[in-house]
Design an enzyme around this catalytic site. Structure first.
Site, short mmCIF file in Angstrom:
data_model
loop_
_atom_site.label_atom_id
_atom_site.label_comp_id
_atom_site.label_asym_id
_atom_site.label_seq_id
_atom_site.Cartn_x
_atom_site.Cartn_y
_atom_site.Cartn_z
N LYS A 89 59.07 42.40 23.60
CA LYS A 89 60.02 41.39 24.07
C LYS A 89 61.47 41.88 24.05
CE LYS A 89 56.99 37.99 24.65
NZ LYS A 89 56.74 37.35 25.96
N GLU A 111 63.22 30.09 25.02
CA GLU A 111 62.00 29.44 24.54
C GLU A 111 61.18 30.51 23.84
OE1 GLU A 111 62.13 30.90 27.44
OE2 GLU A 111 60.31 32.09 27.23
N SER A 377 51.10 45.48 22.57
CA SER A 377 52.36 44.78 22.83
C SER A 377 53.14 44.41 21.56
CB SER A 377 52.08 43.52 23.65
OG SER A 377 51.13 42.70 23.01
C1 LIG Z 1 53.05 40.65 20.79
C2 LIG Z 1 52.97 39.81 22.02
N1 LIG Z 1 52.18 40.22 23.03
C3 LIG Z 1 52.07 39.51 24.16
C4 LIG Z 1 52.74 38.30 24.33
C5 LIG Z 1 52.54 37.53 25.60
O1 LIG Z 1 53.66 37.50 26.43
P1 LIG Z 1 53.68 38.29 27.79
O2 LIG Z 1 52.43 37.91 28.54
O3 LIG Z 1 54.90 37.82 28.49
O4 LIG Z 1 53.70 39.74 27.49
C6 LIG Z 1 53.59 37.84 23.31
C7 LIG Z 1 54.32 36.58 23.46
O5 LIG Z 1 54.96 36.09 22.60
C8 LIG Z 1 53.70 38.63 22.13
O6 LIG Z 1 54.47 38.24 21.11
#
Ligand SMILES: Cc1ncc(COP(=O)(O)O)c(C=O)c1O
Length: 393
Positions: A89, A111, A377
């Site tokens: 993020k 948000e 992620s």
């Molecule tokens: C670690 C992590 N992965 C994935 C996501 C999902 O968001 P996005 O689909 O925008 O990557 C989030 C959302 O808070 C997250 O914290």
């Protein structure tokens, strides 16, 4: 076929800017200025410097040998979990705070679902000395308590959203309401590739650093920059869009997006948007949305707060309907087991969101030497209490 946004703000039939009149001047200003600002060499220099020195990029591309041996493929993890604040993020919030500065905005709103975007926003606001207000569903405040504390420590105000399922959708509604009431001094840092044009394109560009690095890292490690498979989880879709971005025109690379099936796609407690949803408008853009017969948004459910969202970004809707990427789903139980497996096999505790992407490995069949990149992620620190409760640790 083009997978990128056209000059009207659409990806095929998806996208656009469906906003109340009160927001029109803000969105128009962004639309007219974002490319000029982002492409300015001074902006790029500052952005890349912060990504390097503050975020800690490039994030490693790690060959997970024990995981690879188990599934019979060469599995690389793109380690977004090692970024400052623990997830992808921050790539987006660093970009958007530089944009907010150039737009002369002094007040930042955001948000958040899992709290990772809220933390990443509070972080860059502290970095730049700007006021920060984060809207978060009351349910998420409970299940992501460490992130709430982190935001507060960095000076942000966290406001609970108490309507609907009290999760990400409701927090987004509150943030949009705030922006309508404060149109001149406030910039809204949206945390995923959702919202009215130009947000989906802008956030995808800031996250595209993930695949930009992956390409040269793969080339260095394997002699080719083109993997066989690229996997990422999808809430709104920003880590997936960043992971896919520079592979979109590489037809050799099969793109797989993993959504949250919650307790099962047909249980009524799910967030598998492409399976359950149909075309509709949510939070300012036309996309695929989980909705009732008469168009009311259905409350989503996932054990992972970051995937607990009834829509997907419009670019994902386009990649899905054009079949450029495959959209699949993984249940809570499958994701939790995959999280535990990564911890035991590799000594890495993933965010439960990322565990959904990892879980799909067990559903794939490999020929032996194929190369797979999985976007890790985020890290699992924020999810420890959920892991503890689930596994009775
Ligand atoms: C670690 C992590 N992965 C994935 C996501 C999902 O968001 P996005 O689909 O925008 O990557 C989030 C959302 O808070 C997250 O914290």
């Amino acid at each position: 076929m083009s997978y990128q946004v056209n000059e009207k703000g659409y990806y095929g039939v998806f996208g656009g800017a469906y906003i109340p009149e009160m927001l029109y001047p803000n969105v128009k200003e962004l639309r007219e200025k974002y490319l000029e600002y982002i492409q300015d060499p001074k902006f790029q220099e500052e952005y890349l410097q912060l990504l390097k020195d503050y975020v800690g990029r490039p994030s490693p591309l790690y060959l997970a040998e024990r995981l690879s041996a188990k599934y019979g493929a060469k599995i690389y993890l793109k380690r977004e979990d090692l970024n400052h604040t623990g997830a992808h993020k921050i790539n987006n919030t660093v970009g958007q705070i530089l944009l907010a500065e150039r737009l002369g905005k002094k007040r930042i709103i955001a948000e958040t679902g899992a709290g990772q975007h809220g933390v990443a926003t509070a972080t860059v606001c502290a970095l730049k000395g700007l006021e920060c207000i984060v809207y978060m569903g009351a349910v998420d405040i409970e299940r992501q308590a460490p992130n709430v504390a982190r935001m507060k420590m960095m000076g942000a105000t966290v406001i609970p959203a108490t309507s609907g399922s009290q999760t990400l959708k409701d927090a987004t509604n509150e943030a949009l309401r705030d922006w309508i009431n404060n149109p001149t001094d406030t910039h809204y840092i949206i945390g995923s590739v959702v919202g009215p044009h130009p947000y989906p394109d802008m956030v995808a560009r800031f996250q595209s650093i993930i695949s930009e690095e992956t390409k040269w890292q793969l080339l260095e490690k394997t002699g080719t920059s083109s993997p066989d498979y690229v996997l990422a989880c999808v809430g709104g879709g920003s880590n997936a869009m960043g992971m896919f971005y520079h592979f979109l025109d590489d037809e050799h690379a099969k793109l797989i997006a993993i959504e949250a099936a919650g307790k099962g796609v047909n249980t009524g407690e799910s967030a598998a948007t492409t399976l359950l949803g149909k075309e509709g408008v949510l939070h300012g853009s036309r996309s695929i949305v989980m909705q009732t017969e008469d168009g009311q948004v259905v409350e989503p459910y996932s054990i992972s707060a970051g995937l607990d969202y009834p829509g997907i970004g419009p670019q994902h809707a386009h990649l899905h309907t054009s079949k450029r990427a495959l959209y699949v789903s993984i249940t809570d139980d499958e994701a939790m087991q995959a999280g535990l497996e990564l911890a035991k096999l590799e000594g890495i505790i993933p965010a439960i969101e990322s565990s959904h992407a990892l879980a799909y490995l067990s559903k794939m069949e490999f020929k032996g030497d194929e190369t797979v990149v999985v976007c890790l992620s985020g890290r699992g620190d924020k999810d420890l209490s959920t892991y503890m409760t689930y596994f009775g640790l």
